[in-house]
Design a protein around this motif. Structure first.
Motif, PDB file in Angstrom:
ATOM      1  N   UNK A 109       0.837  -1.204   0.000  1.00 26.69           N
ATOM      2  CA  UNK A 109       0.000   0.000   0.000  1.00 26.69           C
ATOM      3  C   UNK A 109       0.874   1.257   0.000  1.00 26.69           C
ATOM      4  N   UNK A 110       2.066   1.153   0.613  1.00 27.02           N
ATOM      5  CA  UNK A 110       2.963   2.312   0.658  1.00 27.02           C
ATOM      6  C   UNK A 110       3.796   2.402  -0.614  1.00 27.02           C
ATOM      7  N   UNK A 111       4.255   1.259  -1.110  1.00 30.03           N
ATOM      8  CA  UNK A 111       5.078   1.220  -2.331  1.00 30.03           C
ATOM      9  C   UNK A 111       4.447   0.226  -3.300  1.00 30.03           C
ATOM     10  N   UNK A 112       3.497   0.687  -4.088  1.00 31.48           N
ATOM     11  CA  UNK A 112       2.748  -0.245  -4.962  1.00 31.48           C
ATOM     12  C   UNK A 112       3.628  -1.051  -5.919  1.00 31.48           C
ATOM     13  N   UNK A 113       4.829  -0.548  -6.202  1.00 28.78           N
ATOM     14  CA  UNK A 113       5.693  -1.288  -7.132  1.00 28.78           C
ATOM     15  C   UNK A 113       6.490  -2.395  -6.458  1.00 28.78           C
ATOM     16  N   UNK A 114       6.429  -2.414  -5.157  1.00 33.24           N
ATOM     17  CA  UNK A 114       7.221  -3.402  -4.415  1.00 33.24           C
ATOM     18  C   UNK A 114       6.836  -4.827  -4.831  1.00 33.24           C
ATOM     19  N   UNK A 115       7.817  -5.625  -5.167  1.00 34.28           N
ATOM     20  CA  UNK A 115       7.619  -7.040  -5.512  1.00 34.28           C
ATOM     21  C   UNK A 115       6.475  -7.256  -6.508  1.00 34.28           C
ATOM     22  N   UNK A 116       6.481  -6.493  -7.566  1.00 35.04           N
ATOM     23  CA  UNK A 116       5.364  -6.654  -8.501  1.00 35.04           C
ATOM     24  C   UNK A 116       5.805  -7.258  -9.838  1.00 35.04           C
ATOM     25  N   UNK A 171       6.954 -10.361 -10.433  1.00 38.29           N
ATOM     26  CA  UNK A 171       6.475 -11.730 -10.614  1.00 38.29           C
ATOM     27  C   UNK A 171       4.981 -11.790 -10.276  1.00 38.29           C
ATOM     28  N   UNK A 172       4.239 -12.508 -11.109  1.00 34.40           N
ATOM     29  CA  UNK A 172       2.792 -12.575 -10.873  1.00 34.40           C
ATOM     30  C   UNK A 172       2.471 -13.118  -9.481  1.00 34.40           C
ATOM     31  N   UNK A 173       3.263 -14.096  -9.013  1.00 36.83           N
ATOM     32  CA  UNK A 173       2.905 -14.720  -7.733  1.00 36.83           C
ATOM     33  C   UNK A 173       3.156 -13.825  -6.529  1.00 36.83           C
ATOM     34  N   UNK A 174       3.855 -12.696  -6.770  1.00 35.90           N
ATOM     35  CA  UNK A 174       4.092 -11.781  -5.652  1.00 35.90           C
ATOM     36  C   UNK A 174       3.142 -10.581  -5.666  1.00 35.90           C
ATOM     37  N   UNK A 175       2.183 -10.586  -6.576  1.00 37.32           N
ATOM     38  CA  UNK A 175       1.292  -9.431  -6.667  1.00 37.32           C
ATOM     39  C   UNK A 175       0.245  -9.462  -5.554  1.00 37.32           C
ATOM     40  N   UNK A 176      -0.316  -8.272  -5.300  1.00 38.34           N
ATOM     41  CA  UNK A 176      -1.279  -8.127  -4.198  1.00 38.34           C
ATOM     42  C   UNK A 176      -2.447  -9.112  -4.314  1.00 38.34           C
TER      43      UNK A 176
END
Ligand code: HEM
Ligand code: HEM
Lengths: 494, 82
Positions: A64-71, A73-78
């Motif tokens: 929520x603070x850094x939307x690009x964080x770990x994005x 790889x598909x499996x790491x998405x929100x």
């Protein structure tokens, strides 16, 4: 003929006797021992899931603070990490710990050893396997797509059903073999939870609903999972722990029964309040709001009863971590329910729906009530089953202060942020970004809270490891023969 | 359109009716008699006699009068943690 006449009398006689004849400490130790294997296994698995769920919750929060964080790889998405957090916490941490708590409570309250303990152990393992498969599939992108029911219907759900059924069978077999006639209120709560859970989980997962009906069944399930599973076993535990530790019976046994039966009879009608404003027939929404308001009866009954049991003795919390956590959990149950009743009112829900307010409510319920109650249960039960005390009061203090303080920050920050967000979303003059910007500081605060709570979880897991796998806790600090020396303390009382 | 969700009605009944039946069964089998004894039934022998370090003089005295001479708790469970 003689036997049919004789048996009810025998039951009555034994009823009167069992209330008069107190169970001996040795007998209780034997009951604890009978469930040792599944109880310890369940707690161990639960703590592992707690740590996994914490990492998933932290990542969800940081996003929520850094939307690009770990994005990358598909499996790491929100969209995958968040449902994985929900399922791991609800089915992995809370439910597995609740299996252990039920399997420990039932023999004590039924005054008989745990029956079908091996089935219970197998049940916990099968449940865990189902959840592990479901979580991996979820992260890999295979979800049933309904909140709280995301786990794969083909590979995970049947294992979960089989697991819960086996644990439930052990619980009910023990109930059937009980050596007492009357059921203590915790038995009502715990024993009823298993058939309820199985009915709602199976019904919720049937792949036969379409459109709006699917959403309705989805929330029928999710709300009852909260009220007739997560809530009930923890209330059962609190009804046991508070009087036990304080050393005086529950304030009003009658009120406790009112609380149980009120919940049992009215809770099932609540589910549709999650869909206020949705395209459902108005009678369904109206019924659920009315039922939500009626929940004030069991909630206040439970609240008054538990408060009156502890009142005048709150100082006891400084001596017993289990009591501290049970008291905070009991108060949070009242708080979250009152917040929920408020949230179910259309005028409030119009503002708070689709906002972080709901997340504050979720964690007030699932953390401050359910999770703290489970921690309290573990503080009380583990030393009795392992026959060792928790090795360090410092670690207890660190754990409770970190998770308690962190969660207060979490709930308050999102409570305020959620209302601001809701008001901003409703303001016609404000663009959508304004509602996003207004919540950012509060979300950052939640992430700070997440770090604090995670530290608390690590401390707890480490302490549980020390207790279970080292000899530290077994060091007794009392002189030999201490147990045998009755001491008159009239003068020593402060 | 969904005017009446029979599924939800059926499910609510499936979850709500059995407790009602159990309530009547519990009433007829005397589950609600002896409530005071029930509330007391969770305590072990001598457990009520344990001296509790947080109790004030009046509360300890009351315990002594109701349950007999006070004993020390044999377990090391009531250590101050806060
Ligand atoms: C380290 C502690 C925790 C953190 C940092 C955390 C964080 C989060 C975050 C960031 C979300 C997503 C919120 C959103 O979608 O806006 C969430 C949702 C959720 N969490 Fe946690 N959580 C924690 C502990 C727990 C525990 C212990 C439980 C259950 C026992 C739990 C149950 C849930 C549930 C049910 C949701 C979905 C809520 C909803 O849809 O309203 N969480 N959590
Ligand atoms: C009388 C008691 C309660 C009432 C009337 C109530 C009411 C509500 C309402 C109206 C919502 C929907 C909010 C929205 O989406 O706009 C909600 C969500 C929720 N409640 Fe409660 N609540 C009660 C007790 C509890 C308890 C005891 C717990 C936890 C054990 C709990 C956990 C949750 C969770 C986790 C959600 C979010 C579900 C999701 O969106 O994933 N509630 N509650």
């Amino acid at each position: 003929m003689t036997e049919t006449v004789a048996s009810p009398r025998t039951q009555q006689d034994s009823t009167l006797e069992h209330s008069k004849i107190r169970v001996s400490a040795d007998e209780v130790a034997a009951y604890d021992h009978s469930g040792r294997q599944p109880v310890l296994l369940g707690f161990f698995i639960a703590v592992v899931w707690l740590l996994v769920g914490t990492v998933l919750g932290d990542i969800s929060s940081f996003k929520f603070d850094r939307p690009d964080l770990l994005s990358e790889q598909a499996y790491l998405t929100f969209g995958r990490i968040r449902p994985a957090h929900l399922n791991v916490m609800v089915y992995g941490w809370a439910s597995t710990a609740m299996f252990s708590i039920s399997l420990w409570l039932m023999p004590r309250l039924c005054r008989t050893r745990l029956r079908w303990a091996t089935a219970a152990t197998a049940g916990i393992l099968i449940w865990t396997l189902g959840l592990a498969v479901g979580t991996v599939l979820l992260i890999a992108g295979y979800s049933d797509g309904l909140e709280w029911l995301e786990l794969d219907g083909q590979w995970a759900d049947p294992l979960l059903v089989a697991g819960a059924a086996l644990v439930g069978a052990s619980i009910w077999r023990t109930l059937a073999a009980r050596r007492v006639h009357h059921l203590y209120v915790s038995v009502w709560y715990v024993a009823a939870s298993y058939p309820w859970f199985l009915i709602i989980f199976i019904a919720g997962n049937l792949p036969i609903y379409q459109g709006v009906e699917s959403a309705a069944v989805n929330w029928f399930y999710a709300h009852n999972a909260l009220g007739l599973w997560l809530t009930t076993i923890n209330l059962g535990l609190i009804y046991y722990l508070l009087p036990k530790i304080i050393g005086r019976p529950i304030y009003s046994y009658w009120l406790s029964l009112v609380g149980f039966w009120g919940l049992a009879l009215f809770y099932a009608l609540n589910g549709m309040h999650h869909l206020i404003g949705g395209p459902l027939p108005s009678w369904m929404i109206a019924t659920s709001i009315t039922a939500s308001i009626m929940m004030i009866i069991p909630v206040v009954a439970v609240g008054i009863n538990q408060h009156m049991t502890v009142v005048g003795r709150f100082g006891a919390m400084r001596y017993s971590p289990a009591l501290t956590l049970a008291v905070i959990a009991a108060m949070s149950y009242t708080a979250v329910s009152l917040q929920g009743i408020l949230t179910a009112l259309v005028s409030v829900n119009r503002i708070t729906h689709f906002t972080h307010w709901t997340i504050a409510h979720s964690h007030l319920g699932l953390y401050m009530f359910v999770t703290l109650s489970l921690f309290g249960g573990m503080y009380y039960i583990l030393p009795r089953v392992l026959k060792k005390e928790w090795p360090s009061t410092r670690l207890v203090r660190a754990h409770i202060l970190l998770v308690g303080g962190g969660m207060i920050l979490y709930v308050v920050a999102l409570g305020i942020g959620g209302v601001l967000q809701g008001l901003s979303l409703l303001a016609p003059s404000e663009g959508f970004e304004v509602s996003v910007t207004s919540t950012r500081p509060w979300l950052l605060m939640r992430s700070v809270a997440a770090v604090i709570i995670s530290a608390g979880h690590i401390v707890f897991a480490y302490h549980a490891y020390l207790l279970a796998f080292t000899h530290r806790g077994s060091l007794t600090r009392q002189p030999p023969f201490f147990e045998l020396k009755p001491v008159l303390v009239k003068k020593r009382a402060p | 359109m969904l005017a009446n969700s029979f599924v939800i009605i059926l499910l609510s009944l499936a979850v709500g009716i059995p407790p009602l039946i159990f309530l009547f069964m519990a009433l007829t089998s005397g589950q609600f008699d002896h409530v005071d004894a029930m509330a007391d039934s969770i305590f072990e022998a001598d457990e009520m006699r344990y001296f509790r370090p947080w109790e004030n003089r009046k509360q300890a005295q009351q315990r002594l009068e109701q349950h007999g001479g006070l004993l020390n708790n044999p377990n090391r469970e009531w250590e101050r943690w806060l």
